[in-house]
Design a protein around this motif. Sequence first.
Motif, PDB file in Angstrom:
ATOM      1  N   MET A 118       0.915  -1.450  -0.034  1.00 25.58           N
ATOM      2  CA  MET A 118      -0.101   0.213  -0.112  1.00 25.58           C
ATOM      3  C   MET A 118       1.245   1.546   0.382  1.00 25.58           C
ATOM      4  O   MET A 118       1.791   1.374   0.954  1.00 25.58           O
ATOM      5  CB  MET A 118      -0.818  -0.176   1.348  1.00 25.58           C
ATOM      6  N   GLY A 119       0.110   2.767  -0.721  1.00 28.33           N
ATOM      7  CA  GLY A 119       0.987   3.279  -0.612  1.00 28.33           C
ATOM      8  C   GLY A 119       0.569   4.097  -0.834  1.00 28.33           C
ATOM      9  O   GLY A 119      -1.337   4.569  -0.345  1.00 28.33           O
ATOM     10  N   TRP A 120       0.847   5.955  -0.214  1.00 32.10           N
ATOM     11  CA  TRP A 120       0.437   6.939  -0.070  1.00 32.10           C
ATOM     12  C   TRP A 120      -0.897   7.929  -0.308  1.00 32.10           C
ATOM     13  O   TRP A 120      -1.981   7.609   0.045  1.00 32.10           O
ATOM     14  CB  TRP A 120       1.428   7.977   0.492  1.00 32.10           C
ATOM     15  N   GLU A 121      -0.612   6.922  -1.790  1.00 33.21           N
ATOM     16  CA  GLU A 121      -1.697   7.038  -3.180  1.00 33.21           C
ATOM     17  C   GLU A 121      -2.986   6.613  -2.615  1.00 33.21           C
ATOM     18  O   GLU A 121      -3.795   6.843  -3.100  1.00 33.21           O
ATOM     19  CB  GLU A 121      -0.988   7.673  -4.355  1.00 33.21           C
ATOM     20  N   ASP A 122      -2.613   5.050  -2.401  1.00 35.19           N
ATOM     21  CA  ASP A 122      -3.687   3.787  -2.153  1.00 35.19           C
ATOM     22  C   ASP A 122      -4.653   4.430  -0.792  1.00 35.19           C
ATOM     23  O   ASP A 122      -5.602   4.096  -0.844  1.00 35.19           O
ATOM     24  CB  ASP A 122      -2.806   2.731  -1.803  1.00 35.19           C
ATOM     25  N   ILE A 123      -3.716   5.578  -0.510  1.00 34.18           N
ATOM     26  CA  ILE A 123      -5.058   5.761   0.821  1.00 34.18           C
ATOM     27  C   ILE A 123      -5.461   7.107   0.599  1.00 34.18           C
ATOM     28  O   ILE A 123      -6.713   7.096   1.039  1.00 34.18           O
ATOM     29  CB  ILE A 123      -4.106   6.067   1.870  1.00 34.18           C
ATOM     30  N   ALA A 124      -4.978   7.565  -0.312  1.00 30.88           N
ATOM     31  CA  ALA A 124      -5.935   8.681  -0.397  1.00 30.88           C
ATOM     32  C   ALA A 124      -6.856   8.639  -1.070  1.00 30.88           C
ATOM     33  O   ALA A 124      -7.931   9.457  -1.462  1.00 30.88           O
ATOM     34  CB  ALA A 124      -4.902   9.678  -1.764  1.00 30.88           C
ATOM     35  N   VAL A 125      -7.410   7.257  -1.984  1.00 29.56           N
ATOM     36  CA  VAL A 125      -8.463   7.525  -3.318  1.00 29.56           C
ATOM     37  C   VAL A 125      -9.226   5.894  -1.896  1.00 29.56           C
ATOM     38  O   VAL A 125      -9.918   5.687  -2.699  1.00 29.56           O
ATOM     39  CB  VAL A 125      -7.903   6.716  -4.235  1.00 29.56           C
ATOM     40  N   GLY A 126      -8.540   5.203  -1.219  1.00 29.58           N
ATOM     41  CA  GLY A 126      -9.690   3.995  -0.629  1.00 29.58           C
ATOM     42  C   GLY A 126     -11.007   4.845   0.237  1.00 29.58           C
ATOM     43  O   GLY A 126     -10.830   5.792   0.324  1.00 29.58           O
ATOM     44  N   ASP A 171       8.242   6.227   4.326  1.00 35.13           N
ATOM     45  CA  ASP A 171       7.099   4.695   4.011  1.00 35.13           C
ATOM     46  C   ASP A 171       6.320   5.132   4.359  1.00 35.13           C
ATOM     47  O   ASP A 171       5.233   5.740   5.358  1.00 35.13           O
ATOM     48  CB  ASP A 171       8.136   3.948   4.672  1.00 35.13           C
ATOM     49  N   ALA A 172       5.380   4.531   3.631  1.00 38.06           N
ATOM     50  CA  ALA A 172       4.014   4.498   3.559  1.00 38.06           C
ATOM     51  C   ALA A 172       3.086   3.937   4.277  1.00 38.06           C
ATOM     52  O   ALA A 172       4.322   2.149   5.033  1.00 38.06           O
ATOM     53  CB  ALA A 172       2.910   4.187   2.489  1.00 38.06           C
TER      54      ALA A 172
END
Length: 107
Positions: A1-9, A34-35
């Motif tokens: 999981m990356g930071w952008e995955d969190i942003a669009v989750g 690190d995310a």
Amino acid sequence: MGWEDIAVGPEATNCAAPQHANLRDLINAADALDAPQSITVNPFNGGVSLHWLGCDFEIAVYDDHYESYRFSDGETAIWHWPHAPGDPVEAALLEQIGEAGPTASPS
């Protein structure tokens, strides 16, 4: 999981506008670090919690502040970070994130 995955989750996109803005501020400020490996929503208070697995570290995002938690030997250390959307994220909080990631140097 990356930071952008969190942003669009779904956890991020389903929260209130100020909370989402604070999450976005954190994502933008910590992007080079690190995310977290997972994200949850606290059913009691609606906090969006980011979890760094294996290092006992968590950050909860609210509409007016962040809280960071470090768990060790049955104890929990808690830090409160006041934050309004658009304000800079505290350098000390970013330092905690840098120390939590799997590629962080051992202390």
